[in-house]
Scaffold this motif. Structure first.
Motif, short mmCIF file in Angstrom:
data_model
loop_
_atom_site.label_atom_id
_atom_site.label_comp_id
_atom_site.label_asym_id
_atom_site.label_seq_id
_atom_site.Cartn_x
_atom_site.Cartn_y
_atom_site.Cartn_z
N THR A 1 5.83 5.91 13.53
CA THR A 1 6.05 6.71 12.32
C THR A 1 4.78 6.67 11.50
O THR A 1 4.39 5.63 10.96
N LYS A 2 4.12 7.80 11.44
CA LYS A 2 2.78 7.88 10.85
C LYS A 2 2.73 7.38 9.42
O LYS A 2 1.86 6.59 9.06
N TYR A 3 3.69 7.82 8.59
CA TYR A 3 3.60 7.47 7.18
C TYR A 3 3.77 5.96 6.96
O TYR A 3 3.08 5.37 6.13
N ASP A 4 4.68 5.33 7.69
CA ASP A 4 4.98 3.92 7.47
C ASP A 4 3.83 2.99 7.81
O ASP A 4 3.83 1.82 7.42
N TRP A 5 2.80 3.49 8.52
CA TRP A 5 1.62 2.67 8.79
C TRP A 5 0.82 2.40 7.51
O TRP A 5 -0.03 1.50 7.48
N ARG A 6 1.08 3.15 6.47
CA ARG A 6 0.39 2.90 5.20
C ARG A 6 0.84 1.57 4.57
O ARG A 6 0.16 1.05 3.68
N ASP A 7 1.99 1.08 5.00
CA ASP A 7 2.50 -0.18 4.46
C ASP A 7 2.94 -1.08 5.61
O ASP A 7 4.00 -1.69 5.57
N PHE A 8 2.09 -1.18 6.63
CA PHE A 8 2.42 -1.98 7.81
C PHE A 8 1.48 -3.17 7.89
O PHE A 8 1.77 -4.24 7.35
N ILE A 9 0.35 -3.02 8.54
CA ILE A 9 -0.63 -4.11 8.59
C ILE A 9 -1.45 -4.12 7.31
O ILE A 9 -1.69 -5.18 6.72
N LEU A 10 -1.91 -2.96 6.87
CA LEU A 10 -2.58 -2.83 5.58
C LEU A 10 -1.57 -2.37 4.54
O LEU A 10 -0.61 -1.68 4.84
N ARG A 11 -1.82 -2.74 3.28
CA ARG A 11 -1.00 -2.25 2.18
C ARG A 11 -1.85 -1.30 1.36
O ARG A 11 -2.73 -1.72 0.60
N MET A 12 -1.63 -0.02 1.53
CA MET A 12 -2.41 0.98 0.84
C MET A 12 -2.12 0.96 -0.67
O MET A 12 -1.12 0.38 -1.11
N PRO A 13 -2.97 1.60 -1.49
CA PRO A 13 -2.72 1.63 -2.95
C PRO A 13 -1.35 2.20 -3.28
O PRO A 13 -0.80 3.03 -2.54
N ILE A 14 -0.79 1.75 -4.40
CA ILE A 14 0.53 2.19 -4.82
C ILE A 14 0.61 3.71 -4.92
O ILE A 14 1.62 4.33 -4.57
N GLN A 15 -0.48 4.32 -5.38
CA GLN A 15 -0.49 5.78 -5.53
C GLN A 15 -0.32 6.50 -4.20
O GLN A 15 0.18 7.63 -4.15
N VAL A 16 -0.74 5.86 -3.12
CA VAL A 16 -0.62 6.46 -1.79
C VAL A 16 0.78 6.27 -1.22
O VAL A 16 1.27 7.09 -0.44
N LEU A 17 1.44 5.19 -1.63
CA LEU A 17 2.80 4.91 -1.14
C LEU A 17 3.80 5.69 -1.97
O LEU A 17 4.62 5.13 -2.70
N ASN A 18 3.72 7.00 -1.89
CA ASN A 18 4.52 7.86 -2.76
C ASN A 18 5.89 8.20 -2.18
O ASN A 18 6.69 8.87 -2.82
N LYS A 19 6.16 7.74 -0.93
CA LYS A 19 7.46 8.00 -0.33
C LYS A 19 8.10 6.68 0.12
O LYS A 19 7.40 5.69 0.35
N ARG A 20 9.41 6.69 0.22
CA ARG A 20 10.12 5.53 0.72
C ARG A 20 9.91 5.44 2.23
O ARG A 20 9.60 6.44 2.88
N PRO A 21 10.09 4.24 2.81
CA PRO A 21 9.92 4.10 4.26
C PRO A 21 10.81 5.08 5.02
O PRO A 21 12.02 5.13 4.81
N THR A 22 10.22 5.84 5.91
CA THR A 22 10.98 6.87 6.63
C THR A 22 11.91 6.27 7.67
O THR A 22 12.84 6.93 8.11
N VAL A 23 11.67 5.02 8.05
CA VAL A 23 12.48 4.39 9.10
C VAL A 23 13.94 4.29 8.69
O VAL A 23 14.84 4.34 9.53
#
Length: 504
Positions: free
Chosen positions: A467-489
């Protein structure tokens, strides 16, 4: 009373017969208190019953007995005239803070007595009034023992059911927060609350949780660990498939992702479902610090997971089978360190790992100050003595120490202890087949993780399925502004949590 402890039947109009029936159901226990009195100074006979070890006696005396005995506002209402108006009058004269309930079911009355309630019986009526007078002995809200953070809230759950619900309500002031309560336990009833965010959580997950909980049939549920074992997908897997936490902020974050929380009466551990493997490695502190700090610490944890499982097996493989993979100087250093050691490297590793596990377990069971001393001093003394005696080499002590430190770096105790078990399994693979055995173990491990699910959610997400989007909060934790959606899983109903920030 039947074999399960239930009391079938309903109240009789005879007050004294009802009292005798309830006492018999409780086997005339010595903590039963019964008080007879004339209701409102009238000829109407009444009685209250409670268990004195569970109630606030002062509240009963001041807020129940005094109003019912001495107020003279009965008027024309009595049991023979208008029963409903009479009961309403009685309820209006009881200034208790708790909710009043009316019932004629004998089993419900017994269960309410055991929950610390006071029951009012009135002669001539087939209904009793239940009053909440329970006094709960609970410890103060303290910092979580297992999940303490450098930065973040300091409050943790306790054993008191209402306090735990209140902690979540306090942090999540949202009308969409839904709480469904049920009771489970054949012989000992305990409350279970299911919490979810109605506008976010997917209905299929909620229904699955309710269905699995409804099927539980057991005498007692002393801890949420019982629920975890009874409702998990794969009971044979070593990996935890349900997340437990002492932190209210962690529960609130999970609810806002579309997950479901399960609160059990009498335990400070709240369960969260569904869950993926990566969420056992994540910590709330990852989000309380800036993104590059959180990402750096998270990468260290993933590295710690690898070391906690594979480091001793890698050492055994290289020293026993694949010395040619090492640089010459390092291979000679390893060989020199092992000179004079009577055991093969596998036995060395096994002895040290078992000793470490014994020290760890002893440190947990001993009193807290003494336990820390045994864990630290015992490890140093035993390690030094083993090297001096020529039983193990210093490199093995370093390997085992690094493995232990890596295991302590994992935030979830459930995952950490699972990895400790896997460490011994991969060690056996390594001693039989060397590096090839480790590769075989790794393939089997990944295959198992790919097949594992938690309440219908793939356990190895977002690695697989990808799931492409959830990689933003997987191994790396991207900035809060980038995590604009809930986990799609978790397929939430409301996918966006930061409006007007884009959805890509």
């Amino acid at each position: 009373m039947n074999k399960t402890g239930k009391v079938p039947g309903y109240l009789d109009r005879d007050l004294f017969k009802n009292i005798d029936t309830i006492k018999a159901a409780l086997h005339n226990s010595s903590d039963i208190v019964t008080r007879f009195f004339q209701l409102f100074n009238s000829p109407v006979q009444a009685s209250i019953m409670y268990l004195d070890v569970l109630v606030d006696a002062k509240e009963i005396r001041d807020h129940i007995l005094a109003p019912l005995q001495f107020m003279t506002e009965l008027g024309e209402n009595n049991p023979e005239n208008n029963r409903e108006d009479f009961l309403k009058l009685v309820e209006n004269k009881i200034p208790t803070d708790g909710r009043l309930e009316e019932t004629g079911d004998l089993d419900e009355i017994v269960q309410q007595l055991l929950a610390g309630k006071t029951i009012l019986f009135i002669d001539g009526l087939k209904a009793a009034i239940i009053m909440d007078t329970a006094t709960v002995v609970a410890r103060d809200i303290e910092e979580p023992v297992q999940e303490h953070l450098i930065r973040g809230p300091r409050d943790g759950f306790t054993e008191e059911f209402k306090n735990n619900i209140g902690l979540i309500r306090t942090k999540m002031k949202n009308p969409s927060l839904t709480i469904k309560t049920m009771e489970k336990g054949v012989r000992t009833k305990r409350k279970i609350a299911i919490l979810y965010e109605e506008s976010i959580a997917r209905s299929e997950i909620i229904e699955e949780v309710q269905s699995r909980l409804s099927m539980i049939q057991i005498d007692d549920l002393p801890d949420s660990g019982f629920i975890e074992q009874l409702i998990e997908d794969n009971t044979l897997s070593v990996f935890p498939q349900i997340q437990s936490t002492e932190r209210p902020d962690k529960v609130v974050a999970a609810l806002l992702e579309g997950r479901v929380a399960i609160v059990l009466e009498g335990t400070p551990f709240v369960l969260i479902v569904p869950v993926t493997l990566s969420q056992f490695i994540h910590s709330p502190e990852d989000y309380y610090e800036r993104w590059y700090i959180g990402s750096f610490i998270r990468i260290l944890r993933y590295f710690a997971v690898f070391l906690a499982v594979f480091l001793p097996a890698t050492y055994v493989s290289l020293t026993s089978y694949h010395q040619g993979l090492l640089p010459t100087d390092l291979a000679l250093s390893f060989a020199g360190a092992r000179e004079g050691i009577p055991f093969p490297s596998f036995i060395e590793a096994l002895l040290m790992e078992v000793t470490l596990e014994l020290l760890r377990e002893a440190g947990v069971r001993l009193p807290k100050p003494l336990g820390q001393t045994v864990g630290i001093i015992g490890g140093i003394v035993i390690g030094e003595a083993a090297v001096t005696a020529g039983i193990v080499n210093p490199l093995m002590v370093i390997v085992v120490a690094m493995t232990a430190v890596s295991n302590f770096a994992i935030p979830s105790y459930s995952l950490a202890i699972s990895l400790r078990i896997l460490r011994f399994v991969v060690l056996l693979f390594a001693v039989v087949l060397g590096m090839y055995g480790m590769i075989l173990f790794f393939i089997l491990l990944i295959t198992h993780l790919l097949s594992l699910k938690s309440f219908g959610i793939h356990y190895f997400t977002p690695f697989s399925p990808f799931t492409k989007y959830d990689w933003r909060d997987f191994i790396l934790r991207m900035p809060i502004q980038v995590l604009n959606k809930r986990p799609t899983v978790f397929h939430p109903k409301d996918k966006v949590k930061l409006p007007n920030k884009g959805t890509e």
